[in-house]
Design an enzyme around this catalytic site. Structure first.
Site, mmCIF file in Angstrom:
data_model
loop_
_atom_site.group_PDB
_atom_site.id
_atom_site.type_symbol
_atom_site.label_atom_id
_atom_site.label_comp_id
_atom_site.label_asym_id
_atom_site.label_seq_id
_atom_site.Cartn_x
_atom_site.Cartn_y
_atom_site.Cartn_z
ATOM 1 C CG ASP A 378 -1.974 1.063 0.436
ATOM 2 O OD1 ASP A 378 -3.363 0.598 0.435
ATOM 3 O OD2 ASP A 378 -1.106 1.936 2.370
ATOM 4 C CD GLU A 407 -2.199 2.046 -2.805
ATOM 5 O OE1 GLU A 407 -3.192 2.003 -3.896
ATOM 6 O OE2 GLU A 407 -2.148 1.764 -2.284
#
Ligand code: CA
Length: 650
Positions: A378, A407
């Site tokens: 993340d 990400e």
């Protein structure tokens, strides 16, 4: 903490305007921070950290005859371990069992004590005295905890292994591109009555272990399979689990509340499974065993298990990290406040030795103890390139096929130090630094996502599949996983790109199709939208890169237009398994796509060896068209030799 909603808005903004400029302009430097007088003496702590770096057994090391407690806290003037009978005072039998002093190693800053006796299932905290204040905290290195993760537990990990665990093996791919990734939340997977899962297991880890589940309303002999059986039958070979580490936003003492649910992007104890998905969050053993049973069941079904990990920030700064080594694990901005590159109130300092070490050891622990097959990072853009590459190297020591993707952006202004602990230049793991990241660390390709269905900023935006001209360029670059030419960002190789149309953030694909075409009601079948959905799936699965989707994209899942359902009701978030009947044609079409993908090597080759085998019917960069068409030559003797693909949105 800031709400996840803030994060999503910021994410949407960064998608639209480009992350690079935002994160670069927001950077401050060590020099600025120190001159402002707000930066603690990092080099002093980093000296200890470099001496402590190779400590592999921090935490509670259990044997039948004694337990050794070890914790890194170089600035503390005293550290004690406090033993408890239970994980909280509200449980029957709650009692303090004793307190013991730890001794400091003056070179490493590691405190330790060995307590004799069999301490299995004993709960504990540390009393850390630092800067004149004594904090009580659970162990940074907890492997087990009581309810809500407030107290650690001494665990005999062998006793948490389910039957047959020794024979449980990783499910890995030769190339990550062979994965068909299905991103799902543990609770959403089975909480609906349509799941056919027993009431006891609905919303829990154990739902994944139930075989033979059928759509509950259907009692006929040929009733349709749901849950794990469905995954096998539909050709999905990789499940990405939204956070299953112990997080803070759900109160584990409350059961049966529909509002007590969350995505879980708010870590409390990184090396402990979340308690609310277990049948008993009070006993520290149960969540461990049941999490392993879930993974074992998926492995038995031939499905690879990817874990969503959030090392970029914690639930709050009132954390075990901050109480144990104040200000070490978090980045501070020039005002001496917690930097907030996550959009959730803080960001963790992966460039510092003992946090880098922590992240690496944590991932290795999940791979080795829980048999996790891969990780999704993340807000990887908050982490640094050197840490990510060292993680890749560390996981390669276990198996080079353990997957990694993330990400490559931040969720807000991130404080950038100038150097990492080993003196290398600090580089954040953002898309613009892809060239410095291992080519086996995938990056979510938001540019192809937006080209397919329209930008994530608004559910009303249209993309290629809704007939928007101007998106063919993004699609054509996306075919090569952004590895052939620079379109907004450039991957080094197809293995560095995750190709997708939707994920948990922003609108579900089908919802965006409904909203952007003003078709009518969410959750209702419209034949033209089903065709658009098919085309989105076809673009993803005929592209190079790693194929990824939100669970249910292949059955037109709706979240009723909710574009940020992080704490929305089960009615919004649940998978409605009736959709696999209503959209049987769509499920079947997706299954066919996976079969084509699996049987045509150029789609899943990890390097760029096949990029020259593609012939586009329009040059890269041709923008204003409703068609993207191409042929691909294949030199694999047992496969089709040439494929023609025509995506015709007109
Ligand atoms: Ca929790």
């Amino acid at each position: 903490m800031f709400l996840k909603r803030t994060l999503a808005v910021l994410l949407s903004a960064t998608m639209l305007f480009g992350m690079t400029s935002l994160s670069t302009t927001a950077a401050t430097t060590d020099t600025e921070a120190v001159s402002a007088g707000n930066y603690y003496n990092a080099s002093y702590l980093e000296n200890y950290a470099s001496n402590a770096y190779n400590e592999k057994n921090l935490g509670a090391n259990y044997t039948k005859s004694s337990t050794e407690f070890k914790v890194w806290s170089p600035e503390a003037s005293a550290v004690k371990v406090k033993l408890y009978a239970t994980g909280s005072d509200s449980e029957s039998g709650a009692a303090v069992l004793g307190t013991y002093d730890l001794k400091k190693n003056s070179s490493t800053g590691v405190w330790s004590v060995t307590v004799s006796g069999d301490l299995k299932n004993t709960y504990y905290t540390y009393l850390v005295t630092v800067n004149g204040t004594t904090n009580e905290t659970q162990d940074v290195y907890s492997k087990a905890t009581g309810v809500n993760g407030n107290r650690s537990m001494v665990v005999d990990l062998d006793s948490t292994d389910p039957d047959g665990w020794d024979n449980d093996n990783h499910v890995l791919f030769n190339n990550a591109q062979e994965a068909v990734v299905w991103e799902v939340h543990v609770r959403d997977f089975s909480i609906s009555d349509t799941s056919g899962v027993s009431d006891d297991n609905k919303g829990k880890y154990l739902a994944f272990t139930e075989g033979g589940t059928k759509i509950s309303s259907d009692t006929s002999a040929n009733a349709v399979s749901t849950c794990a059986d469905y995954l096998v039958k539909s050709g999905i070979n990789c499940v990405q689990l939204m956070p299953v580490y112990d997080y803070g936003s759900v109160d584990e003492t409350i059961t049966g509340s529909s509002t007590n649910r969350n995505w879980g992007y708010d870590p409390v104890n990184y090396n402990v499974p979340e308690g609310s998905y277990s049948s008993n969050p009070y006993d520290g053993n149960v969540r461990i065993k049941e999490c392993k049973e879930m993974i074992q069941a998926l492995h038995d079904a031939g499905i690879s298990v990817v874990m969503d990990v959030v090392y970029n920030h914690t639930y709050s700064t009132d954390s075990c990290f901050q109480k144990t080594v104040p200000n070490y694990y978090y980045r501070l901005n020039r005002s001496g406040k917690f930097s907030n590159g996550s959009g959730c109130g803080n960001e963790c300092a992966t460039e510092r030795a003992m946090y880098r070490n922590y992240v690496i050891q944590s991932c290795l622990y999940w791979v080795n103890e829980y048999h996790v097959d891969g990780f999704r990072y993340d807000l990887m853009g908050i982490m640094d390139v050197e840490t990510m590459n060292q993680l890749r190297d560390a996981l390669d020591q276990v198996d080079t096929k353990v997957t990694m993707w993330g990400e490559a952006w931040t969720g807000g202004d991130s404080y950038h130090p100038t150097k990492t602990c080993d003196g290398t230049k600090f580089m954040s793991a953002v898309q613009s630094n892809a060239g410095s990241l291992s080519e086996r660390i995938g990056i979510f390709n938001d540019s192809v996502r937006d080209a397919i269905k329209g930008g994530a900023m608004s559910i009303a935006n249209t993309g290629f599949v809704q007939g928007s001209k101007g998106e063919a360029e993004g699609i054509s670059y996306g075919l090569f996983a952004n590895s052939n030419g620079n379109y907004k960002w450039k991957a080094k190789a197809p293995s560095q790109s995750v190709t997708y149309a939707d994920c948990h953030d922003n609108a579900a694909l089908y919802d965006q199709l409904v909203a952007s075409t003003a078709s009518g009601d969410y959750g209702k079948r419209y034949e033209d939208l089903v065709k658009m959905n098919k085309m989105a799936g076809a673009i993803v699965n005929t592209s190079q890169g790693i194929s990824f989707m939100l669970a249910g994209q292949e059955m037109a899942r709706t979240k009723y237009g909710d574009t940020n359902s992080y704490k929305s009701s089960p009615e919004i978030n649940k998978i409605n398994w009736n959709n696999i009947v209503e959209y049987q044609d769509l499920v079947s079409y997706y299954k066919g796509l996976y079969e084509i993908r699996k049987n045509f090597t150029p789609f899943t080759a990890m390097d760029k060896s096949y990029s020259s085998a593609y012939t586009l019917n329009q040059p890269m960069g041709s923008a204003f068209s409703n068609q993207v068409a191409f042929t691909v030559k294949n030199d694999q003797p047992d496969e089709w030799q040439t494929m023609a693909v025509i995506h015709n949105a007109a």
